[in-house]
Write a protein that holds these residues in place. Sequence first.
Motif, short mmCIF file in Angstrom:
data_model
loop_
_atom_site.label_atom_id
_atom_site.label_comp_id
_atom_site.label_asym_id
_atom_site.label_seq_id
_atom_site.Cartn_x
_atom_site.Cartn_y
_atom_site.Cartn_z
N ASP A 26 -18.92 -9.65 14.49
CA ASP A 26 -18.83 -10.93 15.23
C ASP A 26 -17.40 -10.80 16.61
O ASP A 26 -18.31 -11.31 17.81
N GLU A 27 -17.05 -10.77 16.53
CA GLU A 27 -15.64 -11.18 17.28
C GLU A 27 -15.84 -9.19 17.95
O GLU A 27 -15.51 -9.85 19.22
N TRP A 28 -16.09 -8.20 18.01
CA TRP A 28 -16.66 -7.75 18.34
C TRP A 28 -17.21 -7.78 19.46
O TRP A 28 -17.86 -6.92 20.88
N SER A 29 -18.80 -8.17 18.62
CA SER A 29 -20.08 -8.19 19.27
C SER A 29 -19.68 -8.96 20.24
O SER A 29 -19.97 -9.35 21.93
N SER B 22 -27.32 -4.15 16.05
CA SER B 22 -27.20 -5.00 17.02
C SER B 22 -25.65 -4.43 17.91
O SER B 22 -26.23 -4.25 18.83
N ILE B 23 -25.27 -4.00 17.57
CA ILE B 23 -23.77 -3.36 18.28
C ILE B 23 -24.25 -2.78 18.72
O ILE B 23 -23.76 -1.83 19.86
N ILE B 24 -24.66 -1.31 18.10
CA ILE B 24 -24.86 0.03 18.24
C ILE B 24 -25.79 0.19 19.52
O ILE B 24 -26.41 0.89 20.16
N ARG C 242 -12.30 -3.17 22.49
CA ARG C 242 -11.35 -1.92 21.63
C ARG C 242 -10.05 -3.64 20.83
O ARG C 242 -9.78 -2.35 19.21
N LYS C 243 -9.98 -4.14 21.04
CA LYS C 243 -9.34 -5.45 20.07
C LYS C 243 -9.40 -5.14 19.11
O LYS C 243 -8.42 -5.73 17.55
N THR C 244 -11.29 -5.05 18.47
CA THR C 244 -11.41 -5.35 17.10
C THR C 244 -11.97 -3.97 16.21
O THR C 244 -11.40 -3.70 15.16
N ILE C 245 -11.15 -2.96 16.33
CA ILE C 245 -11.16 -1.71 16.41
C ILE C 245 -10.37 -1.05 15.18
O ILE C 245 -10.91 -0.43 14.31
N LYS C 246 -9.14 -1.71 15.17
CA LYS C 246 -7.96 -1.46 14.47
C LYS C 246 -8.28 -1.81 13.21
O LYS C 246 -8.37 -2.42 11.84
N LYS C 247 -9.23 -3.41 13.52
CA LYS C 247 -9.63 -4.22 12.00
C LYS C 247 -10.66 -3.86 11.49
O LYS C 247 -11.05 -3.63 10.15
N ILE C 248 -11.35 -3.10 12.02
CA ILE C 248 -12.74 -1.72 11.19
C ILE C 248 -12.16 -1.07 10.47
O ILE C 248 -12.16 -0.82 9.63
N GLN C 249 -10.86 -0.31 11.17
CA GLN C 249 -10.57 0.59 10.19
C GLN C 249 -9.66 0.71 8.75
O GLN C 249 -10.08 0.69 7.78
#
Length: 918
Positions: free
Chosen positions: A81-84, A15-17, A99-106
Amino acid sequence: MADALVSVVLEQLSSIIAQKVQKEVGLVAGVKNEVQKLESNFQAIQAVLADAEQRQLKEESIKHWMGQLKDVSYDMDDVLDEWSTAIAKSQMKVNEHPRKTIKKIQTLNGRIDGIVSEKNTFDFKLSEGEIKLPEHKITASVIDATEIKGRETDKGTIVKMLVSESSDQEPALRTISLVGMGGIGKTTLAQLVYNDHEVETHFGKRIWVCVSEPFDEIRIAKAIHEGLIGSAQNLNTLQTLLEKIQESISGKRFLLVLDDVWNEDSTKWEQLKNSLKRGCLPGSRFLVTTRKRKVADIMGCSSTDILELGLLSPDECWSLFSQFAFFEKNSRERENLEETGRKIAERCKGLPLAAKTLGSLLRFKRSRADWENVLNNHVWEIEEAESNLLAPLWLSYRDLPPKMRPCFLYCAVFPKDYIFRRDALIELWMAQGFLRETQNQEMEVTGGECFDALAARSLFQDFEKDEDDEIDGGPAESKIDSISRDARHSMVVFRNDDAYSFPATIHSFKKLRSLIVDGYPSSMNAALPNLIDNLSCLRTLKLSNCGIKEVPSNIGKLIHLRHVDLSWNEIKELPEEMCEVYNMQTLDVSDCSEVLKLPDNIGKLIKLRHLRVGYGDDSSFVKMRGFEGLGCLRELDVFHVTGSGEGCNIGGLKNLNHLRGSLMIKWLGDVKDPDEVKKAELKSKKNLTGLGLMYGSRRGRRVIRDDEILEALEPPPNIDSLWINNYQGIIQVLPSWINKLRVIRLHRCENLPPLGKMPFLEDLFVSWMESVRKVGSEFLGMEAAAGDDDSDISIGEMTASPSNTIIAFPRLKTLSFGQMREWEEWEGEGRRNEDKTIMPSLRSLRIRHCPKLKALPDYIYQSTTLEELRIVFSPILEEQFKEGGKGWPNTSHTPNITFQHNNMENTARMDGDVNAFN
């Protein structure tokens, strides 16, 4: 559950992509690689999950690995969900950035790397593809339990014990017990007996109470009281409840079923039993189901009144299994599958629940290979307590399509014997992301199909959850302490109102996605702000009837929140911060008597699908502005209209074209401009099937006489029911759109319009018409039909037969009048009077609380189609229809006449069976 969570994560990624957000996150180095790595890892895991699910039953290391996978999948779902949400808000020019959620994904990708590495040590088999769906779509058809074979002898024995005449030697209130292991069929047998026609007619009152654990005297007494009078009222002490129960059973013979009793403390039962003894008629009975013989003894059963249920015989087990397994299969299919089927039935070891569950599973499989896969599955080798029941349930669960499994597992959050509404459960599934919307089908429809499929597979026991997974407040604090801090769903049950404070331990369950509170904790208002601060992952917050007076503003920080139920509380208004809960799907503030307004910015909740604000008092009013943005709404129970430009305008409904079901429009003040009403564009809301018009309190209001307002509403063509409440105008000209209605309810209106001219009307209910003293030909529409060209009564031509006979109410089947306290005359015209025919299809007539009504019209007396006549608290009519009264000869051909007066029920037997009035 893990397989479903992995699918959810992959769908979130897709969905995000699909939103083409690369531009939004392009400044973050390496983010594209992180997303690709995440997707690759989850796809690799998904490929082996089918094998892992099977092997975890025997291999503890795999079970542990699956637990780790489940945890990281939950966490990843939250991050995505936070990113979306951040992406969507950034597109709305809100101060958010993905961008705030990218570090969490890493960080989570690092955890997933470890899980993938460990996966490679288990030598899993790759999945051969998607689990096949049934060969035909599962429908809502559920096999009728009354037709189930295998317990006919036991049923006959119990019925005989219940309806047999009392002897001088037996106790004043005889107790009969069904005893047997889990899955043996105690509850099913009790239900068959409870609904037996002979039992139903023998007892004046029948009450069913699910007891379970703990044995709570107040809760049980409330359930009994509600079963007797239809409402538990506001009674909270045991003594008061027992007194009310004694009053209700006085002079009655009753049957009380206590299902699933575990209590071995006789003192808890004696007080309730002794109260029920007083006042009831001889022949009253208790029917108890329990797993323990000791429970039956302490309940007061004699040895002759205990029926210990044994296993089904091989023939009975096969009969029950085949009833489900061969449902809708032809003779050739039966012949091809019978040999394998008999071997599977043997594995059920005589347990009815096992036979029913496996039969329901195989109902949707038609190949011998599928049946042999069930027969030869290694799950039969598991050696655990009651494994005969575990294996069939596990096989049935594993056969579910992966997307259905979390829906079923979610029901474990409810306590034993908890009864939920179908639509409410579907909304909870939606909030957890278990249901996905497609271009061709809405989430609610998908949820309905899922519920029907689970029911058809016998995974719901009579649509009641039967899993013991509750958390109790108060004394169960130690039980809460034993729950893992990684728990995702919790229901806190307070058994006695105001008895306990809200358990502080819940604040530490920081990963909770569902918090459902049942009861009335004394400290809920004080606990709520901190609770919201700590439980940042919540998607469901259900706090109905918890004594809440104020909703904290920090609720706006719960970005994952989708389902909020604050019904039956003392809230006056919702904070504006509520409108920051971007993902909100369901908001319920119904029956909050103090609510005066909704937030002005409620239109920001663009994903809101279900909004409930209704309250029973017709003088209540809620300010509702800013609805223009709520284009996703599927349900709106009440829309409040002030009629003034600065208030709530009916034009606010304009964009709500997805509304379905019924809509109530509540008017406060006069609405004078038809053009303003047309702005609602009700005709565009094609999924609406019911419309209600409720007008404000009579006090201080002018009489409305503008029939153009009704005409201007113009609901969609699919509308089939209409409810009008408190309309003070004189309805002279029925709106043209009323022609197609099947159901009409008129409550507290000034007059009876010419409804006899409606060609499709089948069900009519009229109540509280205080100004009506006479019902005559104007009600039938006959005056207009006679050819008065100057008449204002217009709805089109009267229905006419080929012989030009005019027919009034041509399709009316059910007619009910209630609380017509001044009504004296009902004028007749003859059922067939030359060229007139009246109500030729009438089946049921019900008259309640019409104390001055003197007689029925001749077209009722002459009816040959009337099957049921119910007269309640209408003493003049009652006297006529007693045998020998002057109305008796006119209706003696009616199969069923029931009358009730002075709290006594009487039923007259004519040509048909007797049905007691309830």
